[in-house]
Write a protein that holds these residues in place. Structure first.
Motif: not given
Length: 666
Positions: A197-202, A205-206, A208-215, A295-300
């Protein structure tokens, strides 16, 4: 009266004529029930080349399973196409060729045994294309990453002896080598090796939550349904602007998955504006401003804070002021269940200053929202409202004493209940000019849970149970539902309509609905020849207790029809016009337990004469998704007037209103 009926006739004749002068499809023969909507899109109303239109109609009929169709033309208020549909063939049985690969052969056989194509289905390219897509979807869901629609081939012999029922054979196409010979295609099941999973460095976003979204998980069998569901889960979060999922082969049985995400702007501001004007020298403006963070708490988590106001003026003098502050927080639910989407919480404070009274409202709600197929829902587990009135005008106070129902509606009160909102809508894009529908259902209940505490709650002199020993709690049921549809008649014109019904019923600890739960009509999205809250209930006269109109009821019925057409286009800006008709009203219901006759009751004998009716014209400027609208509504039938004066064309002072708003009315 005759003039009014004449005008209404002209209005509908204009719509009918606009549609009827264009070319039409006329089906002849025994199969006249064929739906011609799909054929009509091939008509060239400019009639530049009739033969191209005929060929396109024949081609579409063949695609739909009508072979050797014939198309002729004749003139009747335009060029009409006379269609004889041709012959259809029924499928006897679907079979598949035996394959050398036992595993592949088993998977194909498992699908064929459960295929939606059954004996007696009509043969068509449309059916076979759909079946090819179904087979591809099935195979890609059981690991065959390389399987695509072009590998499917169907063989049907329409020249067979029993041509009315033909066998259908499915086969997987072989590879064609350079020398023209065929070679069996090599299909394998793939497993997932690693997921990146690739996101910009700046971008914060959590992980752990990225992993939870991904199935899509390592060591699992490739499954396209999980790929699509993963994409949906990512894109449903407004913080993600772009999501790209790609796979790369490691060998003949392993795939690496690469998910690349680009975020959108996390914060922003939205502006809203609505205005009204009529010839009673009353006009209003309702500006609003909303700040949002995606993205108030870095989890969407989606946070918003709004400031809204509403000012009414008469002869340049301010007569009402309303100010509200509201905030909301939506927390995503990363669940395997598709029907769970977010936890929603909201808090609001509303201040209203009118000549008759000042009112303060504090509200809170918490619940769950989600989606199932075309249904979207909001389930409010808690809905809390605390309403306090002060500075009640003496004249208004005296008028309340003569009507206990209104008195009860304007008491301090406490709401605690639940609610459910359901929306059913097909996916649509206005730029694609596709017809769409939008159905809603809202159900609210208050006081049912609190009523279980009645034995321990104090009462007042009206025998109402009190919260904190001071404020009576409200007890009621309220339902509102609407049906709206928009049909595109051509690329530049559409016909939209809406029907709405609502009803509320107070019981138990309440003798009437709280004022804020009453129904009202008029305004930019309702009966557009009336100012907001200035129509009804029924045939009742305007209540003089209020400086500004405040006509409400327990029941609402409304219907709207609007014909829209494009006038001009300047690049991304489109200028539209509209003709519309609005009809409806609000009513009170008859309380048989009381001797007091409430004004504006819904009665069968006076139902038709109590319906408010207006016509109107409007202008809209569209720029991408922004629509600025101004509508002029003219009263045709005003039930509040004396019996002989109710019908007019709406040209007299006070019989029309201008409405300014953003967006379509429905």
């Amino acid at each position: 009266m005759n003039k009014v009926l004449y005008f209404i006739s002209l209005f509908f004749l204009f719509i009918v004529y606009s549609c009827s002068t264009e070319s039409r499809i006329i089906i002849q023969g025994k199969k006249k029930s064929y739906d011609v909507d799909e054929l009509e899109k091939y008509i060239d109303n400019n009639q530049k080349d009739i033969n191209i239109t005929i060929d396109n109609i024949k081609e579409h009929l063949r695609y739909d399973g009508y072979y050797n169709a014939k198309v002729d033309t004749q003139y009747d208020r335009g060029l009409n196409y006379i269609v004889n549909l041709g012959k259809r063939y029924k499928i006897g049985r679907l079979k598949h060729e035996i394959l050398e690969d036992d595993k592949l052969n088993k998977d194909i056989n498992d699908y064929i045994n459960n295929s939606p194509i059954s004996k007696g289905s009509y043969l068509s390219e449309k059916l076979l294309k759909s079946e090819s897509q179904n087979i591809m979807s099935y195979m890609r869901n059981v690991g065959y990453y390389d399987f695509n629609e072009s590998l499917s081939q169907f063989i049907a012999d329409t020249l067979a002896a029993n041509a009315n029922e033909i066998p259908l054979i499915y086969r997987i196409k072989n590879n064609t080598k350079d020398d023209g010979s065929e070679q069996n295609i090599d299909l394998h099941k793939y497993h997932i090796n690693k997921v990146y999973i690739k996101i910009p460095k700046d971008f914060n976003f959590s992980i752990d939550k990225l992993r939870n979204i991904n199935l899509i998980k390592s060591d699992s069998l490739y499954n396209e349904n999980l790929v699509n569901e993963t994409y949906r889960r990512f894109t449903e979060l407004s913080i993600f602007n772009s999501v790209n999922i790609q796979f790369s082969k490691i060998d003949t049985s392993l795939l690496n998955c690469n998910i690349e995400i680009l975020p959108s702007n996390a914060q922003g501001v939205k502006v809203d504006l609505e205005g009204t004007l009529n010839l009673n020298n009353i006009y209003g403006i309702a500006p609003g401003l909303t700040y949002y963070h995606k993205n108030l708490f870095n989890g969407g988590e989606y946070f918003n804070f709004s400031v809204n106001s509403n000012f009414q003026f008469k002869r340049a003098k301010s007569i009402t002021k309303e100010l509200s502050f509201s905030t909301g927080l939506s927390i995503p639910i990363f669940s395997k269940y598709k029907f769970l989407k977010d936890f929603d919480f909201s808090f609001a404070y509303n201040y209203q200053n009118r000549p008759e009274y000042t009112r303060n409202i504090i509200s809170f709600s918490g619940g769950i929202n989600g989606r199932y197929k075309l249904f979207n829902y909001n389930l409010y587990l808690v809905q809390l409202n605390i309403v306090k009135l002060s500075q009640i005008n003496e004249m208004f106070q005296n008028s309340l004493k003569s009507n206990p129902f209104i008195t009860n509606a304007f008491n301090n009160h406490f709401h605690l209940g639940t609610g459910l909102n359901i929306v059913l809508s097909n996916n649509y894009n206005l730029k694609e000019k596709k017809s769409f529908y939008y159905y809603t259902l809202q159900v609210n209940s208050a006081g049912a849970a609190l009523s279980m505490l009645n034995p321990i709650l104090k009462t007042n002199d009206k025998n109402e149970r009190l919260i904190w020993g001071k404020i009576p709690y409200a007890q009621y049921l309220r339902l509102e539902t609407s049906i709206s549809e928009t049909h595109f008649l051509s690329s530049s014109e559409s016909l939209a309509y809406r029907a709405l019904f609502g009803i509320g019923y107070a019981y138990g600890n309440s003798k009437s609905l709280p004022f804020e739960q009453h129904f009202y009509g008029g305004g930019a999205n309702s009966l557009r020849a009336w100012q907001v809250r200035s129509v009804g209930p029924g045939i009742a006269k305007m209540d003089s207790s209020f400086v500004l109109p405040n006509q409400t009821g327990d029941i609402k019925m409304e219907a709207n029809l609007e014909y829209r057409f494009k006038l001009k286009e300047w690049g991304p800006v489109i200028w539209e016009a509209a003709f519309f008709l609005d009809a409806g009203n609000v009513w009170t219901y008859n309380d048989k337990s009381s001797d007091i006759i409430r004004p504006g009751q819904l009665r069968f004998a006076t139902f038709l004469e109590s319906i408010a009716f207006n016509w109107g014209i409007g202008s809209r400027f569209k720029w991408n998704s922004l629509i600025f609208r101004i509508d002029f509504g003219f009263k045709l039938h005003d039930p509040a007037k004396a019996e002989g004066d109710r019908w007019s064309l709406g040209m007299n002072p006070g019989d029309w209103a201008a409405q300014i708003a953003l967006g379509y009315p429905f």
